[in-house]
Design a protein around this motif. Structure first.
Motif, PDB file in Angstrom:
ATOM      1  N   GLU A 146     -29.391 -39.239 -36.107  1.00 45.45           N
ATOM      2  CA  GLU A 146     -28.438 -40.296 -35.805  1.00 45.45           C
ATOM      3  C   GLU A 146     -29.024 -41.256 -34.791  1.00 45.45           C
ATOM      4  OE1 GLU A 146     -24.555 -38.796 -34.989  1.00 45.45           O
ATOM      5  OE2 GLU A 146     -24.607 -37.421 -36.688  1.00 45.45           O
ATOM      6  N   GLY A 147     -28.329 -42.397 -34.612  1.00 45.49           N
ATOM      7  CA  GLY A 147     -28.776 -43.427 -33.684  1.00 45.49           C
ATOM      8  C   GLY A 147     -29.210 -42.847 -32.347  1.00 45.49           C
ATOM      9  N   GLY A 148     -30.402 -43.224 -31.881  1.00 46.99           N
ATOM     10  CA  GLY A 148     -30.948 -42.721 -30.631  1.00 46.99           C
ATOM     11  C   GLY A 148     -31.887 -41.544 -30.819  1.00 46.99           C
ATOM     12  N   ASP A 149     -31.864 -40.907 -31.999  1.00 53.83           N
ATOM     13  CA  ASP A 149     -32.753 -39.769 -32.259  1.00 53.83           C
ATOM     14  C   ASP A 149     -34.175 -40.247 -32.522  1.00 53.83           C
ATOM     15  OD1 ASP A 149     -30.822 -37.802 -32.019  1.00 53.83           O
ATOM     16  OD2 ASP A 149     -30.480 -37.620 -34.179  1.00 53.83           O
ATOM     17  N   CYS A 150     -35.138 -39.456 -32.055  1.00 52.93           N
ATOM     18  CA  CYS A 150     -36.559 -39.692 -32.321  1.00 52.93           C
ATOM     19  C   CYS A 150     -37.163 -38.388 -32.799  1.00 52.93           C
ATOM     20  CB  CYS A 150     -37.303 -40.090 -31.054  1.00 52.93           C
ATOM     21  SG  CYS A 150     -36.703 -41.549 -30.246  1.00 52.93           S
ATOM     22  N   ARG A 151     -38.090 -38.491 -33.724  1.00 53.24           N
ATOM     23  CA  ARG A 151     -38.810 -37.302 -34.179  1.00 53.24           C
ATOM     24  C   ARG A 151     -40.265 -37.672 -34.445  1.00 53.24           C
ATOM     25  NH1 ARG A 151     -34.713 -35.677 -32.652  1.00 53.24           N
ATOM     26  NH2 ARG A 151     -33.305 -34.147 -33.561  1.00 53.24           N
ATOM     27  N   MET A 152     -41.141 -36.692 -34.255  1.00 53.32           N
ATOM     28  CA  MET A 152     -42.549 -36.823 -34.614  1.00 53.32           C
ATOM     29  C   MET A 152     -42.799 -35.765 -35.685  1.00 53.32           C
ATOM     30  SD  MET A 152     -45.953 -36.242 -32.281  1.00 53.32           S
ATOM     31  CE  MET A 152     -45.522 -37.562 -31.159  1.00 53.32           C
ATOM     32  N   VAL A 153     -43.310 -36.204 -36.828  1.00 57.62           N
ATOM     33  CA  VAL A 153     -43.601 -35.275 -37.912  1.00 57.62           C
ATOM     34  C   VAL A 153     -45.120 -35.196 -38.048  1.00 57.62           C
ATOM     35  CG1 VAL A 153     -43.246 -34.716 -40.339  1.00 57.62           C
ATOM     36  CG2 VAL A 153     -41.471 -35.968 -39.084  1.00 57.62           C
ATOM     37  N   LEU A 154     -45.645 -33.992 -37.900  1.00 60.09           N
ATOM     38  CA  LEU A 154     -47.089 -33.778 -37.987  1.00 60.09           C
ATOM     39  C   LEU A 154     -47.503 -33.577 -39.439  1.00 60.09           C
ATOM     40  CD1 LEU A 154     -47.448 -31.285 -35.001  1.00 60.09           C
ATOM     41  CD2 LEU A 154     -47.577 -33.790 -34.968  1.00 60.09           C
ATOM     42  N   ARG A 155     -48.795 -33.734 -39.724  1.00 60.32           N
ATOM     43  CA  ARG A 155     -49.308 -33.504 -41.084  1.00 60.32           C
ATOM     44  C   ARG A 155     -48.973 -32.108 -41.584  1.00 60.32           C
ATOM     45  NH1 ARG A 155     -54.016 -36.803 -43.141  1.00 60.32           N
ATOM     46  NH2 ARG A 155     -54.226 -38.454 -41.623  1.00 60.32           N
ATOM     47  N   SER A 156     -48.900 -31.168 -40.673  1.00 62.15           N
ATOM     48  CA  SER A 156     -48.598 -29.781 -41.035  1.00 62.15           C
ATOM     49  C   SER A 156     -47.150 -29.616 -41.498  1.00 62.15           C
ATOM     50  CB  SER A 156     -48.829 -28.876 -39.827  1.00 62.15           C
ATOM     51  OG  SER A 156     -47.909 -29.218 -38.784  1.00 62.15           O
ATOM     52  N   GLY A 157     -46.325 -30.647 -41.246  1.00 64.81           N
ATOM     53  CA  GLY A 157     -44.915 -30.559 -41.600  1.00 64.81           C
ATOM     54  C   GLY A 157     -44.035 -30.181 -40.428  1.00 64.81           C
TER      55      GLY A 157
END
Length: 167
Positions: A146-157
Motif C-alpha cells: 500500500e501507499g508508503g510501502d517500499c520493497r527490494m526484490v533480489l534476483r534470488s526472489g
C-alpha cells in the motif's frame, strides 16, 4: 491478456517524448518514435538521454526515464528490462489488471488498479508505492503493498524492506 497467445492490436500508445528514444517493433532497425506512435506486442523501447510516457491498452500510464529499457511480451505485458519506470493506474477500472508490470531481472510482477508506484530495476528491483495498493507476485507468492510501502526484490526472489524512506 491471455499469456499463451500474442495480442494482435496495439498494446500501448506513445503520449510524450523528451530526448532520444528508440523503438524496435521487431524490424531489422530501430526508429525514432513520436507522440501518437502505436506499440505492438514484442515492441522494445530504449531511452538513451530521453524519457517517454505511454498509455497501455488497459489505461495504465507508464513513464520510462533515461537509460532504461522496456519491452512488451507477446501477451502485451510491459517488461522492465532495466532502468526506472513510474506507473499510474488510477484510470484503470479493474481491481486486478491481468498483465501488470514485470521486472525481468527478478521475475516480480506488480498489478493493481488505482495506484501510483515506481520500480527501479538493475541488479535487483526497488519498488515504491506512492498511493493506492498493488499486488506483488514473486514466483506465485503474493503480497499486498500500500501507499508508503517500499520493497527490494533480489534476483534470488528474496523480498526485503529497506531501511529509510522510499526512493
Amino acid at each position: 491478456p491471455v499469456p499463451s497467445a500474442d495480442v494482435t492490436g496495439p498494446v500501448a500508445t506513445i503520449m510524450e517524448i523528451r530526448g532520444t528514444v528508440d523503438v524496435d517493433p521487431g524490424a531489422p532497425e530501430a526508429f525514432p518514435v513520436r507522440a501518437g506512435t502505436l506499440l505492438y506486442a514484442h515492441a522494445d523501447l530504449r531511452t538513451e538521454s530521453g524519457e517517454v510516457t505511454l498509455r497501455t491498452a488497459d489505461d495504465a500510464v507508464i513513464h520510462l526515464t533515461a537509460l532504461s529499457r522496456l519491452t512488451f511480451s507477446g501477451d502485451g505485458t510491459p517488461d522492465l528490462q532495466f532502468g526506472r519506470i513510474e506507473v499510474d493506474t488510477t484510470a484503470q477500472t479493474d481491481t486486478a489488471p491481468a498483465g501488470g508490470i514485470r521486472s525481468v531481472v527478478t521475475g516480480t510482477r506488480l498489478a493493481g488498479a488505482g495506484a501510483v508506484f515506481s520500480m527501479h530495476s538493475a541488479v535487483h528491483a526497488n519498488i515504491a508505492i506512492r498511493s493506492g495498493a498493488v499486488v506483488l507476485d514473486q514466483g506465485g507468492v503474493t503480497y499486498r503493498l500500500e501507499g508508503g510501502d517500499c520493497r527490494m526484490v533480489l534476483r534470488s526472489g528474496n523480498i526485503l524492506t529497506p531501511p529509510g524512506t522510499c526512493e
